[in-house]
Motif scaffolding. Structure first.
Motif, short mmCIF file in Angstrom:
data_model
loop_
_atom_site.label_atom_id
_atom_site.label_comp_id
_atom_site.label_asym_id
_atom_site.label_seq_id
_atom_site.Cartn_x
_atom_site.Cartn_y
_atom_site.Cartn_z
N UNK A 376 0.85 -1.19 0.00
CA UNK A 376 0.00 0.00 0.00
C UNK A 376 0.88 1.24 0.00
N UNK A 377 0.38 2.31 -0.60
CA UNK A 377 1.15 3.57 -0.63
C UNK A 377 0.99 4.32 0.69
N UNK A 378 2.08 4.89 1.22
CA UNK A 378 1.95 5.69 2.44
C UNK A 378 1.21 7.00 2.15
N UNK A 379 0.77 7.69 3.22
CA UNK A 379 0.03 8.95 3.04
C UNK A 379 0.82 10.11 3.64
N UNK A 380 0.72 11.29 3.03
CA UNK A 380 1.38 12.46 3.61
C UNK A 380 0.35 13.41 4.22
N UNK A 381 -0.91 13.19 3.86
CA UNK A 381 -1.97 14.01 4.45
C UNK A 381 -2.95 13.03 5.10
N UNK A 382 -3.12 13.17 6.39
CA UNK A 382 -4.04 12.27 7.09
C UNK A 382 -4.98 13.11 7.94
N UNK A 383 -6.28 12.87 7.79
CA UNK A 383 -7.27 13.63 8.55
C UNK A 383 -7.99 12.68 9.51
N UNK A 384 -8.02 13.04 10.79
CA UNK A 384 -8.69 12.20 11.79
C UNK A 384 -10.13 11.98 11.37
N UNK A 385 -10.59 10.74 11.49
CA UNK A 385 -11.96 10.41 11.10
C UNK A 385 -12.62 9.63 12.22
N UNK A 386 -13.32 10.37 13.08
CA UNK A 386 -13.91 9.80 14.29
C UNK A 386 -14.92 8.70 14.03
N UNK A 387 -15.54 8.70 12.84
CA UNK A 387 -16.59 7.71 12.59
C UNK A 387 -16.25 6.80 11.41
N UNK A 388 -14.98 6.63 11.14
CA UNK A 388 -14.52 5.80 10.01
C UNK A 388 -14.91 4.33 10.22
N UNK A 389 -15.80 3.85 9.39
CA UNK A 389 -16.25 2.47 9.54
C UNK A 389 -15.20 1.49 9.00
N UNK A 390 -15.12 0.34 9.63
CA UNK A 390 -14.19 -0.69 9.16
C UNK A 390 -14.59 -1.18 7.77
#
Ligand code: KG4
Ligand code: ZN
Length: 393
Positions: A376-390
């Motif tokens: 998988x490619x790494x990320x440089x921008x990550x935004x917290x996602x409190x309700x991110x479903x599996x």
């Protein structure tokens, strides 16, 4: 291949450093495993306060990373004076402007030690408390910015699933092979979900709670019984005691088994919590025996519902494996009920060691290794996602 994992989704600041062992199977050694719990702090308020959790993570995380690196034998202090170059310093100031305490500590870290031999970072992106998640994400991005280490965002619930598959022998952790399709039962403070796993890393939520999560219900019921936070282990302790004493629950303290006959795979625990409140109010005073009876009945009610829904989910998906994860999977009674079900129904049960049931860094590390193995490619921008479903990770 050495990976650093960061988990700050709730009230535990957890850092792990692992070293992948060569081979096709995902196998790793734990070089450091740190879990700093904020439980004592939140216990005073009877639950987790997001702003308070964020503050504590911010205070602790840099020091904990340094301690983990040291324990992993990866911390080399600089002998020369080093200052972060201006351009990088500015970027760091902007990244951590909302976490001044962490910013100051990070500067000391970057100026005091050499870049460690870490190949990748895995960090929890969600679900969880967003202010808390941001601390871990920003710490990971700061390490990326200054040391150029790739970052992989991880879904916390996927971490719980993978933790359920881990087999440990002499500090060597291995993600077990399992027969497909599988069903995962995720039971934590924030989630109660049944997940269909047709193949590794593919998840579809097929059942979930309409209101409270099972861990949340344990915590709230415990509060009504004047038991400290987190309530799960407390209720479990009282219920075990009641079982040993052979206590029979009084008729007026019996509790419902919500959604037991709903015919679907969904749950609801808020009615159970209200039912506990009604019983407590009716009794007026809470003596030890009454508390034990309610704890026993509560644990039995939850277990009955979980077992029935798991059985139905396995039947509907024709699954051959059940993977259990999340803090409530540490519960002894639920563990034995699921073991019994596995024996009678003939499926293979994967359940985490107790120390991997509740939030920790190794679950994020093991999921991270899985992502890396899939290139998988790494990320440089990550935004917290409190309700991110599996189901969407
Ligand atoms: O997975 P986890 O550590 O954090 C979340 O992601 O939410 O789960 C914490 C939950 C709490 O609600 C706690 O009361 C519950 O797990 N828990 C238990 C037990 N140990 C922890 N519930 C029942 N029995 C236990 N032994
Ligand atoms: Zn969790």
């Amino acid at each position: 291949m050495i990976l650093l994992a960061i988990e700050t989704s709730c009230d535990e600041t957890a850092i792990s450093v692992v070293k992948r062992v060569r081979g096709k199977q995902i196998r790793f050694e734990s070089l450091s495993h740190k879990v700093l719990s904020q439980i004592d702090l939140h216990a005073q308020y009877g639950g987790v306060f997001p702003a308070l959790a964020k503050r504590e993570h911010t205070k602790a995380i840099t020091q904990l990373i340094a301690e983990a690196l040291e324990e992993a034998d990866l911390l080399v202090e600089r002998t020369n004076t080093y200052h972060i170059p201006n351009a990088e310093r500015k970027k760091l100031d902007t990244l951590l402007e909302r976490e001044p305490e962490m910013l100051a500590a990070m500067k000391v870290l970057f100026e005091g030690i050499q870049k460690p031999a870490i190949d990748a970072i895995a960090v929890t992106q969600g679900p969880g408390l967003e202010p808390a998640l941001w601390v871990g994400i920003n710490a990971a991005l700061a390490l990326h910015m200054l040391w150029d280490i790739p970052v992989y965002p991880i879904n916390h619930m996927e971490g719980h699933i993978i933790a359920g598959l881990i087999n440990v022998t002499d500090n060597v952790y291995e993600i077990s092979d399992f027969d497909l399709p599988a069903v995962a039962l995720l039971i934590s403070g924030g989630h109660t979900e049944l997940v269909h796993v047709p193949k590794l890393r593919s998840y579809k939520v097929i059942g979930k709670t309409r209101d409270d999560a099972v861990g949340e219900a344990f915590d709230k019921a415990a509060r009504m019984l004047d038991l400290p936070y987190p309530g799960g282990p407390e209720i479990s302790r009282l219920a075990e005691h009641a079982r040993k004493e052979g206590i029979i629950v009084d008729e007026d303290l019996r509790l419902p088994r919500p959604m037991l006959h709903s015919g679907d795979l969904h749950f609801s625990f808020s009615g159970l919590k209200t039912a506990v409140l009604t019983r407590v109010k009716k009794r007026g005073t809470l003596d030890d025996r009454t508390k034990m009876m309610i704890a026993l009945e509560f644990e039995n009610a939850v277990t009955d519902v979980l077992v029935a829904k798991v059985k139905q989910a396995l039947y509907e998906t024709r699954a051959s494996s059940l993977i259990v994860g999340g803090g409530v999977s540490a519960n002894t009674h639920i563990r034995s009920a699921l073991k019994r079900l596995a024996e009678t129904e003939g499926f293979t049960l994967f359940i985490p060691n107790r120390n991997l049931s509740t939030d920790n860094g190794l679950m994020i590390a093991s999921a991270g290794l899985l992502h890396l193995a899939e290139e998988e490619k790494p990320k440089v921008k990550i935004v917290a996602n409190g309700s991110w479903s599996v189901g969407e990770c």
